[in-house]
Scaffold this motif. Structure first.
Motif, PDB file in Angstrom:
ATOM      1  N   LYS A 183      34.645  36.875  29.008  1.00 55.50           N
ATOM      2  CA  LYS A 183      33.219  37.193  29.162  1.00 55.50           C
ATOM      3  C   LYS A 183      33.023  38.454  29.987  1.00 55.50           C
ATOM      4  O   LYS A 183      32.199  39.311  29.675  1.00 55.50           O
ATOM      5  N   LYS A 232      24.187  32.525  41.323  1.00 61.58           N
ATOM      6  CA  LYS A 232      23.477  31.768  40.295  1.00 61.58           C
ATOM      7  C   LYS A 232      23.768  32.235  38.864  1.00 61.58           C
ATOM      8  O   LYS A 232      24.080  31.460  37.996  1.00 61.58           O
ATOM      9  N   ARG A 233      23.635  33.534  38.589  1.00 56.11           N
ATOM     10  CA  ARG A 233      23.843  34.019  37.218  1.00 56.11           C
ATOM     11  C   ARG A 233      24.250  35.489  37.245  1.00 56.11           C
ATOM     12  O   ARG A 233      24.239  36.119  38.304  1.00 56.11           O
ATOM     13  N   GLY A 234      24.571  36.016  36.078  1.00 48.86           N
ATOM     14  CA  GLY A 234      24.892  37.435  35.944  1.00 48.86           C
ATOM     15  C   GLY A 234      26.364  37.735  36.131  1.00 48.86           C
ATOM     16  O   GLY A 234      27.224  36.844  36.182  1.00 48.86           O
ATOM     17  N   GLN A 254      29.389  31.531  43.396  1.00 45.44           N
ATOM     18  CA  GLN A 254      28.619  30.821  42.366  1.00 45.44           C
ATOM     19  C   GLN A 254      27.362  30.181  42.946  1.00 45.44           C
ATOM     20  O   GLN A 254      26.320  30.135  42.292  1.00 45.44           O
ATOM     21  N   TYR A 266      28.128  36.298  39.244  1.00 48.43           N
ATOM     22  CA  TYR A 266      28.376  34.869  39.041  1.00 48.43           C
ATOM     23  C   TYR A 266      29.638  34.654  38.209  1.00 48.43           C
ATOM     24  O   TYR A 266      30.459  33.789  38.509  1.00 48.43           O
ATOM     25  N   SER A 267      29.797  35.464  37.156  1.00 46.37           N
ATOM     26  CA  SER A 267      30.982  35.367  36.287  1.00 46.37           C
ATOM     27  C   SER A 267      32.251  35.705  37.070  1.00 46.37           C
ATOM     28  O   SER A 267      33.293  35.070  36.890  1.00 46.37           O
ATOM     29  N   HIS A 296      36.406  32.999  30.885  1.00 43.56           N
ATOM     30  CA  HIS A 296      35.502  33.759  31.756  1.00 43.56           C
ATOM     31  C   HIS A 296      35.964  35.208  31.915  1.00 43.56           C
ATOM     32  O   HIS A 296      35.129  36.112  32.040  1.00 43.56           O
ATOM     33  N   LYS A 300      33.210  32.734  39.021  1.00 42.19           N
ATOM     34  CA  LYS A 300      33.886  31.760  38.152  1.00 42.19           C
ATOM     35  C   LYS A 300      35.363  32.132  37.985  1.00 42.19           C
ATOM     36  O   LYS A 300      36.244  31.266  38.036  1.00 42.19           O
TER      37      LYS A 300
END
Length: 318
Positions: free
Chosen positions: A29, A125-127, A121, A130-131, A26, A134
């Motif tokens: 990412k 949800k996303r983007g 998180q 969110y990363s 992560h 994580k």
């Protein structure tokens, strides 16, 4: 050794190894595009390459990830073999920051990044945010795994068999290095191997000699990922992989030959009864000294490897 000790010990180890791999993924990412840009842009000299390798590895928490990115960039002609040498050396220094972090007594606070990361998180949800959640979550899980291991091994101090087994490692640095290398090869993480040694050292179950020799072996075990990344790569990428393995082999051999002096020096600069801190300091000293020893000869090494593994000649098709 009763079942509850084994359950918590191996449960903590599984969480620890899993967290390292997920955290690296992560972080890659979150930082990968920027890491690629920084590595290709700010590596015009060996010194800059060295600093980039240290910073990138400290941020990403994985020397293997940084070296693999380096090999990918070499294959893409985004980085020269000469400048990759500095990054590889820097990655060896950067990885010691994680061992210093493991030696700190912060495992009791693992719940905070775990909770904050989980909340992020749930709501993000996303983007990118969110990363980041994580990353925080797996950072906390990593230290929770360490917390489980630290507390699970406490009863082992009363086990004569386990204590004598660990004491036998300290009798021969070669035996400790072999165990450290094999462990890293199996679990595919030198950071995890060094982390285990630090945990056992903090609980007084591992001698300073045993801990440092296991650390030396872990440095060699981590080369397997680099060699796999060079398969079907360019000649320059293969040279980078060979350099990484050779550097570790030479420095480990020197560390084992001069082990008594190395142990005395690390003990001298670590005026504390915390063996976990001593092992972490030894990890940092070993890699710093290794880089300083090899740095003046980089030019010769580059020419030597370029001669042994030359680029493929361009064949003109008539």
């Amino acid at each position: 050794m009763n079942a509850s000790i084994l359950t918590f010990l191996f449960g903590g180890l599984i969480l620890f190894i899993y967290s390292i791999s997920r955290l690296s993924k992560h972080l890659e990412k979150v930082l990968s595009d920027k890491a690629n840009e920084v590595i290709s842009k700010f590596t015009k000299t060996v010194l800059h390459s060295l600093l980039v390798g240290i910073l990138a590895t400290a941020l990403m928490g994985s020397s293997s990830a940084v070296i693999i990115i380096t090999i990918v960039l070499i294959n893409a002609n985004g980085l020269s073999f000469k400048n990759s040498l500095g990054i590889i050396l820097g990655a060896n220094i950067g990885t010691t920051f994680s061992s210093q972090l493991f030696a700190l007594s912060i495992t009791d606070y693992a719940i905070f990044p775990l909770a904050i990361g989980l909340v992020i998180q749930i709501f993000a949800k996303r983007g990118y945010v969110y990363s980041l959640g994580k990353v925080l979550f797996f950072f906390g899980l990593l230290f929770f795994g360490l917390y489980m291991m630290e507390h699970s091994v406490l009863p082992l101090r009363d086990s004569e068999y386990f204590v004598s087994l660990l004491e036998s490692i300290g009798e021969s640095p070669f035996r400790g290095a072999w165990i450290g290398g094999l462990t890293t090869l199996i679990i595919q993480s030198s950071s995890a191997t060094v982390g285990i040694a630090i945990v056992l050292g903090k609980q007084g179950l591992l001698s300073s000699a045993a801990g440092l020799s296991i650390m030396l072996g872990a440095e060699l075990g981590t080369c397997s990922d680099t060699l796999l990344a060079t398969i079907r790569g360019s000649r320059a990428a293969i040279r980078a992989g060979v350099f990484h393995v050779t550097f570790n082999l030479v420095t480990i051999a020197l560390g084992l030959i001069l082990f008594d002096f190395f142990l005395d020096f690390v003990t001298w600069i670590s005026p504390t009864d915390d063996l976990g801190r001593l092992i972490a300091n030894g990890h940092m000293v070993f890699n710093f000294l290794g880089v300083l020893t090899i740095l003046p000869f980089l030019g010769y090494i580059e020419r030597l490897l370029s001669g042994i593994i030359p680029d493929k000649p361009n064949v003109e098709i008539p």
